[in-house]
Design an enzyme around this catalytic site. Sequence first.
Site, mmCIF file in Angstrom:
data_model
loop_
_atom_site.group_PDB
_atom_site.id
_atom_site.type_symbol
_atom_site.label_atom_id
_atom_site.label_comp_id
_atom_site.label_asym_id
_atom_site.label_seq_id
_atom_site.Cartn_x
_atom_site.Cartn_y
_atom_site.Cartn_z
ATOM 1 N N GLY A 103 0.842 -1.196 0.000
ATOM 2 C CA GLY A 103 0.000 0.000 0.000
ATOM 3 C C GLY A 103 0.870 1.236 0.000
ATOM 4 O O GLY A 103 1.993 1.210 -0.520
ATOM 5 N N CYS B 95 1.747 -0.361 -8.574
ATOM 6 C CA CYS B 95 2.870 0.182 -7.799
ATOM 7 C C CYS B 95 4.088 0.366 -8.681
ATOM 8 O O CYS B 95 4.720 1.414 -8.649
ATOM 9 C CB CYS B 95 3.159 -0.699 -6.589
ATOM 10 S SG CYS B 95 3.278 -2.447 -6.941
ATOM 11 N N GLU C 2 5.786 -3.421 0.855
ATOM 12 C CA GLU C 2 5.822 -3.130 -0.580
ATOM 13 C C GLU C 2 5.007 -1.855 -0.758
ATOM 14 O O GLU C 2 3.781 -1.892 -0.729
ATOM 15 C CB GLU C 2 5.224 -4.327 -1.342
ATOM 16 C CG GLU C 2 5.781 -4.478 -2.729
ATOM 17 C CD GLU C 2 4.990 -3.701 -3.734
ATOM 18 O OE1 GLU C 2 5.197 -2.469 -3.808
ATOM 19 O OE2 GLU C 2 4.174 -4.301 -4.426
#
Length: 468
Positions: free
Chosen positions: A220, A276, A242
């Site tokens: 997140g 991401c 992450e």
Amino acid sequence: METYESLLAAVTAADGGRPVSDPATGEVLGRAPERGTGDLEQAVAAARTAQPDWESLGHEERSRLLNTAADAVDRSAEALAHLISREQGKPLNGPGSRFEAGGVSAWLRATAATPLEPERVLDDESGQATLGYRAAGLVGAIGPWNWPALIATWQFAPALRMGNTVVMKPSEHTPLSVLALAAIVNRVLPEGVLTVLPGGGDLGAAMVAHPAFDKLMFTGSTRTGRAITAASAANLPRLTLELGGNDPGIVLPDADPAAIAEDLFWGAFINTGQTCAALKRLYVHESLHDDVAEALAGVAARMPMGPGTDEASMLGPLTTAGQFRIVDDLVAQAAAAGGRLITGGGPDREAPGNFFPATLVTGPPADAPLVVEEQFGPALPIIAYSDLDEVITHANALDVGLGASVWSGDVERAKQVASRIEAGTIWINKHGTVHPMVPFGGVKGSGYGLEFGAEGLKSVAVPQVIAT
Ligand code: NDP
């Protein structure tokens, strides 16, 4: 056969619950049960009880069960893909929800097959020592809304393979996809081994402060990653974080704009930019700048945007109205500061759904928020450069380092440039492609710890040395 309707009915709250909206229409598609701290205590107790038996099954049997779970996912893949498209927004086709459901089963199988042998680290006249890995115990996993089912799998599959039990909290925006995946997988797994607790950030905060967890996995925002690190400090669980990124791509002067345009486009616009490790700022040598920008605009023009469940869509809406506003603001600020919108911009703010067109902005100032902040949406800044050292300085200037890419006709030259970039992964002539056998993780504000492959298995285990 499992259908979207039967899968949704199996995970929707009987009454009450948190409404979950379809980002393409704003309609409520279902209600997720809302769990609280009492449910957390129950799930923790059940997972603790189940863990020793699960660990004692051994790698072979746990791997067999993960493969059987993958078979179950394959049988329900189409229903799961439809639910992901309705809830998260990504299209069925392209690198969309069918790709995500396929990735879930591929990752389950690869995780089951990954070898992890004890390592002989000393063997001489002074003695012998072997480094092995044991289950950590109870793993807590907290996930985001962008790839809800796939990222959940990246968290629970290695944890289960190593003999841990898992309690997961999905994002409040995409709980149904994760509940559905767990319902499918739990047809195969013993009770208490994998529990999904849907709820809000407060439930996540209660989880990370709970002393029962031996390991926490989080994907997140960097902000929440920092909060988790602080909240868990008293209990010292191991952490894999992450977090967000702002991946640069550098196009060297010997690249071929037409040949790289489509891979550049998907590097940036996969999942409508909500990834991401998407390409989030593109630096192009001045000699190619206009050609690359034009080629990218050409690809954007060919990609229809629409509801995820429409077979023709290649790009979907943003998952949340909040993310729409972030992207809208960043694009407006870049335009006000002199950036030129060569395609996109101008979303229809009155229309239903969170649709923001694929947008390319050339010539924004180096410090424009669209360049230095994570947009997490379909708006790519394109910046011309003339000096390689200077562009590498720009690439390394931010406090994040998840991925990066270098684009060139000369792979060896690209590798030399790659070695100077501060990021966990640097791709050459592609961006953001992950593989279950290739370790993945960030540096700086993008977090720490590795996922995937043998390194990913080690990170959900505790090391143990046996020495004689
Ligand atoms: P968050 O980091 O806020 O949320 C991620 C998960 O953490 C959700 O399940 C959330 O719960 C939970 N959470 C929130 N607060 C806490 C807490 N104090 N302790 C433990 N868990 C908590 O991300 P957002 O969804 O708000 O997205 C914000 C930004 O993060 C995006 O704009 C993007 O830049 C980045 N992001 C990066 C992702 C990546 O893949 N690295 C994925 C998603 C977002 P809940 O949602 O239910 O409140």
